[in-house]
Design a protein around this motif. Sequence first.
Motif, PDB file in Angstrom:
ATOM      1  N   PRO A 163       0.839  -1.216   0.000  1.00 52.08           N
ATOM      2  CA  PRO A 163       0.000   0.000   0.000  1.00 52.08           C
ATOM      3  C   PRO A 163       0.867   1.257   0.000  1.00 52.08           C
ATOM      4  O   PRO A 163       2.049   1.207   0.352  1.00 52.08           O
ATOM      5  CB  PRO A 163      -0.762  -0.133   1.315  1.00 52.08           C
ATOM      6  N   ALA A 164       0.242   2.404  -0.371  1.00 51.90           N
ATOM      7  CA  ALA A 164       0.955   3.682  -0.386  1.00 51.90           C
ATOM      8  C   ALA A 164      -0.035   4.816  -0.181  1.00 51.90           C
ATOM      9  O   ALA A 164      -1.008   4.941  -0.932  1.00 51.90           O
ATOM     10  CB  ALA A 164       1.696   3.861  -1.708  1.00 51.90           C
ATOM     11  N   VAL A 165       0.192   5.624   0.851  1.00 54.39           N
ATOM     12  CA  VAL A 165      -0.622   6.815   1.093  1.00 54.39           C
ATOM     13  C   VAL A 165      -0.069   7.937   0.226  1.00 54.39           C
ATOM     14  O   VAL A 165       1.122   8.228   0.266  1.00 54.39           O
ATOM     15  CB  VAL A 165      -0.590   7.218   2.578  1.00 54.39           C
ATOM     16  N   HIS A 166      -0.936   8.574  -0.563  1.00 52.95           N
ATOM     17  CA  HIS A 166      -0.478   9.562  -1.532  1.00 52.95           C
ATOM     18  C   HIS A 166      -0.449  10.979  -0.954  1.00 52.95           C
ATOM     19  O   HIS A 166      -1.288  11.354  -0.143  1.00 52.95           O
ATOM     20  CB  HIS A 166      -1.372   9.549  -2.777  1.00 52.95           C
ATOM     21  N   ASN A 167       0.528  11.746  -1.428  1.00 52.26           N
ATOM     22  CA  ASN A 167       0.689  13.148  -1.044  1.00 52.26           C
ATOM     23  C   ASN A 167       0.382  14.012  -2.265  1.00 52.26           C
ATOM     24  O   ASN A 167       0.879  13.739  -3.367  1.00 52.26           O
ATOM     25  CB  ASN A 167       2.119  13.389  -0.553  1.00 52.26           C
ATOM     26  N   PHE A 168      -0.415  15.061  -2.075  1.00 56.98           N
ATOM     27  CA  PHE A 168      -0.814  15.918  -3.198  1.00 56.98           C
ATOM     28  C   PHE A 168      -0.255  17.338  -3.095  1.00 56.98           C
ATOM     29  O   PHE A 168      -0.712  18.235  -3.810  1.00 56.98           O
ATOM     30  CB  PHE A 168      -2.345  15.949  -3.306  1.00 56.98           C
ATOM     31  N   ASP A 169       0.734  17.541  -2.253  1.00 56.76           N
ATOM     32  CA  ASP A 169       1.335  18.868  -2.128  1.00 56.76           C
ATOM     33  C   ASP A 169       2.005  19.325  -3.416  1.00 56.76           C
ATOM     34  O   ASP A 169       2.176  20.538  -3.637  1.00 56.76           O
ATOM     35  CB  ASP A 169       2.356  18.889  -0.984  1.00 56.76           C
ATOM     36  N   TRP A 170       2.393  18.401  -4.275  1.00 59.94           N
ATOM     37  CA  TRP A 170       3.033  18.742  -5.542  1.00 59.94           C
ATOM     38  C   TRP A 170       2.138  19.605  -6.435  1.00 59.94           C
ATOM     39  O   TRP A 170       2.636  20.347  -7.293  1.00 59.94           O
ATOM     40  CB  TRP A 170       3.434  17.474  -6.301  1.00 59.94           C
ATOM     41  N   ILE A 171       0.826  19.546  -6.204  1.00 64.29           N
ATOM     42  CA  ILE A 171      -0.102  20.332  -7.020  1.00 64.29           C
ATOM     43  C   ILE A 171       0.119  21.829  -6.807  1.00 64.29           C
ATOM     44  O   ILE A 171      -0.142  22.639  -7.703  1.00 64.29           O
ATOM     45  CB  ILE A 171      -1.556  19.921  -6.704  1.00 64.29           C
ATOM     46  N   ARG A 172       0.634  22.209  -5.644  1.00 67.84           N
ATOM     47  CA  ARG A 172       0.887  23.632  -5.360  1.00 67.84           C
ATOM     48  C   ARG A 172       1.904  24.235  -6.328  1.00 67.84           C
ATOM     49  O   ARG A 172       1.930  25.456  -6.514  1.00 67.84           O
ATOM     50  CB  ARG A 172       1.388  23.796  -3.925  1.00 67.84           C
ATOM     51  N   LYS A 173       2.736  23.403  -6.918  1.00 69.49           N
ATOM     52  CA  LYS A 173       3.808  23.894  -7.795  1.00 69.49           C
ATOM     53  C   LYS A 173       3.421  23.894  -9.273  1.00 69.49           C
ATOM     54  O   LYS A 173       4.235  24.255 -10.130  1.00 69.49           O
ATOM     55  CB  LYS A 173       5.068  23.044  -7.586  1.00 69.49           C
ATOM     56  N   LEU A 174       2.192  23.500  -9.576  1.00 72.01           N
ATOM     57  CA  LEU A 174       1.745  23.512 -10.968  1.00 72.01           C
ATOM     58  C   LEU A 174       1.497  24.949 -11.434  1.00 72.01           C
ATOM     59  O   LEU A 174       1.213  25.831 -10.623  1.00 72.01           O
ATOM     60  CB  LEU A 174       0.464  22.690 -11.119  1.00 72.01           C
ATOM     61  N   PRO A 175       1.610  25.217 -12.737  1.00 71.95           N
ATOM     62  CA  PRO A 175       1.407  26.577 -13.261  1.00 71.95           C
ATOM     63  C   PRO A 175       0.058  27.168 -12.839  1.00 71.95           C
ATOM     64  O   PRO A 175      -0.978  26.518 -12.972  1.00 71.95           O
ATOM     65  CB  PRO A 175       1.481  26.382 -14.781  1.00 71.95           C
ATOM     66  N   SER A 176       0.068  28.375 -12.340  1.00 70.72           N
ATOM     67  CA  SER A 176      -1.143  28.993 -11.789  1.00 70.72           C
ATOM     68  C   SER A 176      -2.122  29.466 -12.862  1.00 70.72           C
ATOM     69  O   SER A 176      -3.242  29.847 -12.536  1.00 70.72           O
ATOM     70  CB  SER A 176      -0.749  30.180 -10.898  1.00 70.72           C
ATOM     71  N   ARG A 177      -1.720  29.454 -14.135  1.00 68.09           N
ATOM     72  CA  ARG A 177      -2.625  29.931 -15.190  1.00 68.09           C
ATOM     73  C   ARG A 177      -3.784  28.964 -15.448  1.00 68.09           C
ATOM     74  O   ARG A 177      -4.800  29.346 -16.036  1.00 68.09           O
ATOM     75  CB  ARG A 177      -1.857  30.157 -16.495  1.00 68.09           C
ATOM     76  N   HIS A 178      -3.648  27.731 -14.994  1.00 69.51           N
ATOM     77  CA  HIS A 178      -4.707  26.742 -15.204  1.00 69.51           C
ATOM     78  C   HIS A 178      -5.709  26.762 -14.060  1.00 69.51           C
ATOM     79  O   HIS A 178      -5.400  27.211 -12.949  1.00 69.51           O
ATOM     80  CB  HIS A 178      -4.111  25.328 -15.322  1.00 69.51           C
ATOM     81  N   HIS A 179      -6.910  26.233 -14.342  1.00 69.22           N
ATOM     82  CA  HIS A 179      -7.904  26.017 -13.290  1.00 69.22           C
ATOM     83  C   HIS A 179      -7.953  24.515 -13.013  1.00 69.22           C
ATOM     84  O   HIS A 179      -8.236  23.718 -13.918  1.00 69.22           O
ATOM     85  CB  HIS A 179      -9.288  26.516 -13.714  1.00 69.22           C
ATOM     86  N   TYR A 180      -7.678  24.129 -11.767  1.00 66.35           N
ATOM     87  CA  TYR A 180      -7.561  22.721 -11.428  1.00 66.35           C
ATOM     88  C   TYR A 180      -8.747  22.245 -10.588  1.00 66.35           C
ATOM     89  O   TYR A 180      -9.204  22.935  -9.679  1.00 66.35           O
ATOM     90  CB  TYR A 180      -6.272  22.470 -10.626  1.00 66.35           C
ATOM     91  N   THR A 181      -9.206  21.045 -10.908  1.00 60.97           N
ATOM     92  CA  THR A 181     -10.166  20.331 -10.073  1.00 60.97           C
ATOM     93  C   THR A 181      -9.527  18.998  -9.693  1.00 60.97           C
ATOM     94  O   THR A 181      -9.019  18.278 -10.554  1.00 60.97           O
ATOM     95  CB  THR A 181     -11.490  20.080 -10.811  1.00 60.97           C
ATOM     96  N   LEU A 182      -9.545  18.686  -8.420  1.00 61.86           N
ATOM     97  CA  LEU A 182      -8.954  17.444  -7.920  1.00 61.86           C
ATOM     98  C   LEU A 182     -10.055  16.580  -7.322  1.00 61.86           C
ATOM     99  O   LEU A 182     -10.723  16.983  -6.367  1.00 61.86           O
ATOM    100  CB  LEU A 182      -7.893  17.755  -6.861  1.00 61.86           C
TER     101      LEU A 182
END
Length: 354
Positions: A163-182
């Motif tokens: 098993p592996a618990v996932h971390n989503f902090d990497w999304i903070r570093k994505l380009p801010s020009r996009h609109h993200y839905t997670l």
Amino acid sequence: MTLQEPFELQSKIGRTVFHRGREFLYFSGTAYLGMGSVGDFEKLVIEGISRYGISHGLSRVNNVRLTVYEQFEVFFAEKAKAEKSLVMSSGFLAGTAAVSYLRKDAHQIFIAPDTHPAVLTEGLHPFPNPSFDYWIGYCKETCERLPTSNILILANAVDPLKPAVHNFDWIRKLPSRHHYTLLIDDSHAFGVLGEDIFGTYSQWKTLPVNLVISGSLGKGLSLPAGIILANEKTISGISQMPIFRASSPPSPGFLYAFLQGQHLFQKQKEKSRSNLSLFKNLLGEHSPLQQSGDFPVFSFPDQNWVSVLEEAGIIVSSFPYPKPTDPFANRIVVSGCHDESDILILHKAITSLI
């Protein structure tokens, strides 16, 4: 590799199961808190059924409604720190409703390699490379190249097989020009991961995304239901869809029992954590078993362990998943229903194998 003969049972599953006249310790399944073994919770379920009936076969938008559904949704959303929630009859239905609503506005969809089929409607497939880290790199590189877009990201809170618990902090570093839905499937997180027993919504709500959580409540929380957590606009949109308006809700008695039995859930959460801590400490730092964070599941690669443990009176999880052609998932599940003596017996058996 062939599938071992399944255990066909005639009684409920608890910390032990009976098969062909023999009692086995049960270290399998997904009832992480072990609520099915809590007699006081069972009494609350029966009380709830007596009050509200066995089921509620009406649409939630019918002119005759049970207040327990809205009470449950308000309570769960508040505890999860979400604006709104929507309860449905299963996690699969909740996930399908959520992704069906979200995908229509997406220009680009990124799907993690272990994403649950519940959030993969027709035409959507997990990333072909099984490495979650490789997929993250792919998402980053693609986002850098894309013009301004609406991007939908689909993933599980945890890979229950590795098993592996996932971390989503990497999304903070994505380009801010996009609109993200997670959209995260929290099926294996409710009860064991995130804050309290209400999943990972509060953990990731500060990400620069429109956060939506869906999942089954039938695993850690032992409720035959599914839920969606999101902002008011998203929940309102999903509640207008036929998949919600035309479907029957879950059994109201279980939701009543959940609301009335929070003290029981808290007790089982503490016991589950204690059992996990004990087993991890017994195994030590150099164990061949793989485990991640607070997720109470341990995987092992050697298929031969399954039959050896069975001979020792211990049943673990072992079957190909999710497709019959997939590799065997061999897992040991330590839950809140186990006693300390059970953990010691399990450790002794594992030590003999190592």
